[in-house]
Design a protein around this motif. Structure first.
Motif, PDB file in Angstrom:
ATOM      1  N   LEU A 245      -0.562 -74.958  -2.103  1.00  9.83           N
ATOM      2  CA  LEU A 245      -0.637 -73.894  -3.101  1.00  9.83           C
ATOM      3  C   LEU A 245      -1.085 -74.509  -4.416  1.00  9.83           C
ATOM      4  O   LEU A 245      -0.457 -75.454  -4.919  1.00  9.83           O
ATOM      5  CB  LEU A 245       0.719 -73.211  -3.274  1.00  9.83           C
ATOM      6  N   ALA A 246      -2.173 -73.953  -4.954  1.00 10.21           N
ATOM      7  CA  ALA A 246      -2.753 -74.545  -6.159  1.00 10.21           C
ATOM      8  C   ALA A 246      -1.835 -74.402  -7.374  1.00 10.21           C
ATOM      9  O   ALA A 246      -1.984 -75.107  -8.363  1.00 10.21           O
ATOM     10  CB  ALA A 246      -4.104 -73.901  -6.444  1.00 10.21           C
ATOM     11  N   ASP A 247      -0.850 -73.504  -7.275  1.00  7.88           N
ATOM     12  CA  ASP A 247       0.137 -73.325  -8.346  1.00  7.88           C
ATOM     13  C   ASP A 247       1.048 -74.527  -8.518  1.00  7.88           C
ATOM     14  O   ASP A 247       1.721 -74.649  -9.528  1.00  7.88           O
ATOM     15  CB  ASP A 247       1.099 -72.189  -7.955  1.00  7.88           C
TER      16      ASP A 247
ATOM     17  N   PRO B 198      -4.881 -71.652  -0.829  1.00  5.24           N
ATOM     18  CA  PRO B 198      -4.918 -70.237  -1.215  1.00  5.24           C
ATOM     19  C   PRO B 198      -4.922 -70.109  -2.735  1.00  5.24           C
ATOM     20  O   PRO B 198      -4.083 -70.686  -3.412  1.00  5.24           O
ATOM     21  CB  PRO B 198      -3.620 -69.661  -0.629  1.00  5.24           C
ATOM     22  N   ALA B 199      -5.880 -69.373  -3.263  1.00  3.95           N
ATOM     23  CA  ALA B 199      -6.008 -69.228  -4.721  1.00  3.95           C
ATOM     24  C   ALA B 199      -6.499 -67.831  -5.070  1.00  3.95           C
ATOM     25  O   ALA B 199      -7.292 -67.657  -5.982  1.00  3.95           O
ATOM     26  CB  ALA B 199      -6.973 -70.288  -5.251  1.00  3.95           C
ATOM     27  N   ALA B 200      -6.042 -66.839  -4.310  1.00  4.93           N
ATOM     28  CA  ALA B 200      -6.556 -65.480  -4.514  1.00  4.93           C
ATOM     29  C   ALA B 200      -5.481 -64.526  -5.021  1.00  4.93           C
ATOM     30  O   ALA B 200      -5.682 -63.312  -5.010  1.00  4.93           O
ATOM     31  CB  ALA B 200      -7.147 -64.956  -3.199  1.00  4.93           C
ATOM     32  N   GLY B 201      -4.352 -65.074  -5.474  1.00 10.36           N
ATOM     33  CA  GLY B 201      -3.260 -64.209  -5.961  1.00 10.36           C
ATOM     34  C   GLY B 201      -3.626 -63.544  -7.277  1.00 10.36           C
ATOM     35  O   GLY B 201      -4.611 -63.892  -7.925  1.00 10.36           O
ATOM     36  N   ARG B 202      -2.817 -62.576  -7.692  1.00 13.33           N
ATOM     37  CA  ARG B 202      -3.110 -61.809  -8.912  1.00 13.33           C
ATOM     38  C   ARG B 202      -2.792 -62.587 -10.181  1.00 13.33           C
ATOM     39  O   ARG B 202      -3.342 -62.298 -11.234  1.00 13.33           O
ATOM     40  CB  ARG B 202      -2.285 -60.523  -8.935  1.00 13.33           C
ATOM     41  N   GLY B 203      -1.844 -63.509 -10.096  1.00  8.38           N
ATOM     42  CA  GLY B 203      -1.473 -64.284 -11.283  1.00  8.38           C
ATOM     43  C   GLY B 203      -0.845 -63.443 -12.368  1.00  8.38           C
ATOM     44  O   GLY B 203      -1.054 -63.693 -13.560  1.00  8.38           O
ATOM     45  N   THR B 204      -0.043 -62.452 -11.980  1.00  2.00           N
ATOM     46  CA  THR B 204       0.514 -61.527 -12.991  1.00  2.00           C
ATOM     47  C   THR B 204       1.465 -62.233 -13.961  1.00  2.00           C
ATOM     48  O   THR B 204       1.585 -61.811 -15.105  1.00  2.00           O
ATOM     49  CB  THR B 204       1.257 -60.346 -12.332  1.00  2.00           C
ATOM     50  N   ARG B 205       2.124 -63.295 -13.482  1.00  2.00           N
ATOM     51  CA  ARG B 205       3.058 -63.976 -14.391  1.00  2.00           C
ATOM     52  C   ARG B 205       2.324 -64.759 -15.483  1.00  2.00           C
ATOM     53  O   ARG B 205       2.938 -65.224 -16.420  1.00  2.00           O
ATOM     54  CB  ARG B 205       3.999 -64.895 -13.592  1.00  2.00           C
TER      55      ARG B 205
ATOM     56  N   PRO C   8      -5.367 -58.835  -2.394  1.00  2.83           N
ATOM     57  CA  PRO C   8      -4.233 -59.764  -2.393  1.00  2.83           C
ATOM     58  C   PRO C   8      -3.060 -59.222  -1.576  1.00  2.83           C
ATOM     59  O   PRO C   8      -2.103 -58.706  -2.126  1.00  2.83           O
ATOM     60  CB  PRO C   8      -3.876 -59.889  -3.884  1.00  2.83           C
ATOM     61  N   LEU C   9      -3.174 -59.358  -0.260  1.00  7.22           N
ATOM     62  CA  LEU C   9      -2.148 -58.755   0.615  1.00  7.22           C
ATOM     63  C   LEU C   9      -0.973 -59.696   0.863  1.00  7.22           C
ATOM     64  O   LEU C   9      -0.069 -59.372   1.615  1.00  7.22           O
ATOM     65  CB  LEU C   9      -2.786 -58.340   1.949  1.00  7.22           C
ATOM     66  N   GLY C  10      -1.020 -60.875   0.247  1.00  9.91           N
ATOM     67  CA  GLY C  10       0.085 -61.820   0.402  1.00  9.91           C
ATOM     68  C   GLY C  10      -0.409 -63.196   0.796  1.00  9.91           C
ATOM     69  O   GLY C  10      -1.524 -63.352   1.303  1.00  9.91           O
ATOM     70  N   LEU C  11       0.453 -64.188   0.570  1.00 14.11           N
ATOM     71  CA  LEU C  11       0.097 -65.577   0.877  1.00 14.11           C
ATOM     72  C   LEU C  11      -0.201 -65.766   2.376  1.00 14.11           C
ATOM     73  O   LEU C  11      -1.145 -66.469   2.741  1.00 14.11           O
ATOM     74  CB  LEU C  11       1.250 -66.489   0.424  1.00 14.11           C
TER      75      LEU C  11
ATOM     76  N   GLN D 159     -10.640 -63.513   0.139  1.00 14.87           N
ATOM     77  CA  GLN D 159      -9.595 -62.560   0.529  1.00 14.87           C
ATOM     78  C   GLN D 159      -9.872 -61.304  -0.297  1.00 14.87           C
ATOM     79  O   GLN D 159      -9.735 -61.324  -1.524  1.00 14.87           O
ATOM     80  CB  GLN D 159      -8.213 -63.131   0.194  1.00 14.87           C
TER      81      GLN D 159
HETATM   82  P1  UTP Z   1       2.117 -66.388  -5.937  1.00 14.66           P
HETATM   83  O1  UTP Z   1       2.902 -65.229  -5.487  1.00 14.66           O
HETATM   84  O2  UTP Z   1       2.767 -67.447  -6.740  1.00 14.66           O
HETATM   85  O3  UTP Z   1       0.801 -65.993  -6.728  1.00 14.66           O
HETATM   86  O4  UTP Z   1       1.404 -66.998  -4.672  1.00 14.66           O
HETATM   87  P2  UTP Z   1       0.395 -64.715  -7.484  1.00 14.66           P
HETATM   88  O5  UTP Z   1       0.564 -63.493  -6.637  1.00 14.66           O
HETATM   89  O6  UTP Z   1      -0.967 -65.039  -7.964  1.00 14.66           O
HETATM   90  O7  UTP Z   1       1.404 -64.771  -8.724  1.00 14.66           O
HETATM   91  P3  UTP Z   1       2.119 -63.666  -9.580  1.00 14.66           P
HETATM   92  O8  UTP Z   1       3.459 -63.518  -8.923  1.00 14.66           O
HETATM   93  O9  UTP Z   1       1.263 -62.436  -9.572  1.00 14.66           O
HETATM   94  O10 UTP Z   1       2.205 -64.306 -10.928  1.00 14.66           O
HETATM   95  C1  UTP Z   1       1.356 -68.390  -4.362  1.00 14.66           C
HETATM   96  C2  UTP Z   1      -0.056 -68.817  -4.030  1.00 14.66           C
HETATM   97  O11 UTP Z   1      -0.633 -67.961  -3.052  1.00 14.66           O
HETATM   98  C3  UTP Z   1      -1.861 -67.440  -3.491  1.00 14.66           C
HETATM   99  C4  UTP Z   1      -1.817 -67.540  -5.008  1.00 14.66           C
HETATM  100  O12 UTP Z   1      -3.129 -67.651  -5.542  1.00 14.66           O
HETATM  101  C5  UTP Z   1      -0.997 -68.791  -5.232  1.00 14.66           C
HETATM  102  O13 UTP Z   1      -1.798 -69.967  -5.172  1.00 14.66           O
HETATM  103  N1  UTP Z   1      -1.997 -66.052  -2.993  1.00 14.66           N
HETATM  104  C6  UTP Z   1      -0.963 -65.171  -3.115  1.00 14.66           C
HETATM  105  C7  UTP Z   1      -3.195 -65.649  -2.416  1.00 14.66           C
HETATM  106  O14 UTP Z   1      -4.151 -66.450  -2.298  1.00 14.66           O
HETATM  107  N2  UTP Z   1      -3.304 -64.368  -1.975  1.00 14.66           N
HETATM  108  C8  UTP Z   1      -2.296 -63.467  -2.084  1.00 14.66           C
HETATM  109  O15 UTP Z   1      -2.477 -62.302  -1.638  1.00 14.66           O
HETATM  110  C9  UTP Z   1      -1.095 -63.888  -2.672  1.00 14.66           C
END
Ligand code: UTP
Length: 270
Positions: free
Chosen positions: A113-115, A9-16, A90-93, A87
């Motif tokens: 998790l690619a993080d 999964p690599a579709a998160g927002r990456g806000t941090r 970004p509805l969640g992991l 995805q």
């Molecule tokens: P994180 O919660 O660490 O990622 O999710 P995030 O939402 O990108 O980070 P912040 O909190 O905004 O900085 C862990 C993993 O799940 C993926 C993220 O890309 C990360 O690899 N993820 C998370 C998704 O693919 N989709 C989502 O909707 C949420």
């Protein structure tokens, strides 16, 4: 157990990681000489996976795909097929993993998790495959400090730990030290059976309004279908600025050895 497919999964927002992630997806931020996600794909390939299903977001997903496919295959990754899946929101992991269902079908799969990057010379996926049972999903765990109990999913043990393996009765997302059912946290490496997909389909949004993978793991545990493997190493977390820096130092030392070590000593003043 042989596992042929890995979901990343690599579709998160990456806000941090703002502002770095305003345009560039977090998965493509560089650690030493390659994007974070490449480490995950390399790890999956080392564990024998021949397919990497990368869950990407709608806007930047094509960049992730291009990284792996422009100018032919990357060295060392010739044997693994890259399959992006979008995805849309970004509805969640948990939702991101669910998006991979049609590509995974009825096969067991690694989830990475690619993080989180494994330190040089460390691999945990083969351990998960070693302790797997065709009927049970296996979660990689680590012992957490008090502060970390508010940042990770924490499992409810169902057995004593024996040779780093225990049965799991459930899991709670970010419980905090007061409510934590144990000190064992989920650290971003899993081996799931396809039973997780129908569970994810029914999982309601949880902590932070997101569809949490931890809640689906809780249901697997409730059904007696979850096992834990306690890793004796930390993974490097590249999802925060400090974590990215630390990972760069660890992987940089591995790559450049004494040359970089002397530089660090000089900077630190001894
Ligand atoms: P994180 O919660 O660490 O990622 O999710 P995030 O939402 O990108 O980070 P912040 O909190 O905004 O900085 C862990 C993993 O799940 C993926 C993220 O890309 C990360 O690899 N993820 C998370 C998704 O693919 N989709 C989502 O909707 C949420």
């Amino acid at each position: 157990m042989d596992v042929e497919v890995a979901v990343i999964p690599a579709a998160g927002r990456g806000t941090r990681m703002r502002p770095a992630t305003r345009v560039v997806p977090k998965a493509l931020l560089t650690v030493v000489d390659r994007p974070a996600i490449q480490y995950a794909v390399e790890e999956a390939a080392r564990a024998g996976a021949s397919e990497a299903v990368i869950v990407v977001d709608l806007d930047t997903g094509h960049l992730v795909q291009q990284h792996f496919l422009v100018e032919g295959r990357l060295p060392g990754l010739e044997e693994i097929r890259i399959r992006p899946v979008v995805q849309e929101e970004p509805l969640g992991l948990g939702h991101a993993v669910w998006e991979a269902r049609e590509m995974v079908r009825d096969r067991p799969f690694f989830c990475l998790l690619a993080d989180n990057i494994t330190p040089p010379g460390v691999d945990v996926l083969p351990q998960l495959a070693r302790v797997a049972d065709p009927d049970k999903s296996v979660m990689c765990l680590r012992r957490l400090s008090d502060e970390m109990l508010s940042a990770y999913g924490v499992v409810i043990p169902a057995s004593e730990e024996e040779d780093a393996v225990l049965e799991i009765a459930g899991a709670v997302e970010k419980p905090g030290p007061k409510d934590a059912p144990s000190r064992l946290g989920l650290i971003g490496r899993y081996l799931f059976t396809p039973e997780i997909f129908p569970i994810l389909e029914k999982t309601e949004p949880g902590v932070g309004g997101e569809i949490q993978l931890t809640d689906a793991i809780h249901e697997l545990g409730r059904r007696g279908k979850a096992r834990g493997y306690v890793a004796d190493t930390d993974l490097l977390d590249v999802g925060t600025p400090l974590g990215l820096l630390e990972a760069s130092v660890v992987l940089g030392l591995d790559r450049f050895g004494d040359e970089f070590r002397s530089f660090l000593k000089e900077v630190c003043g001894h």
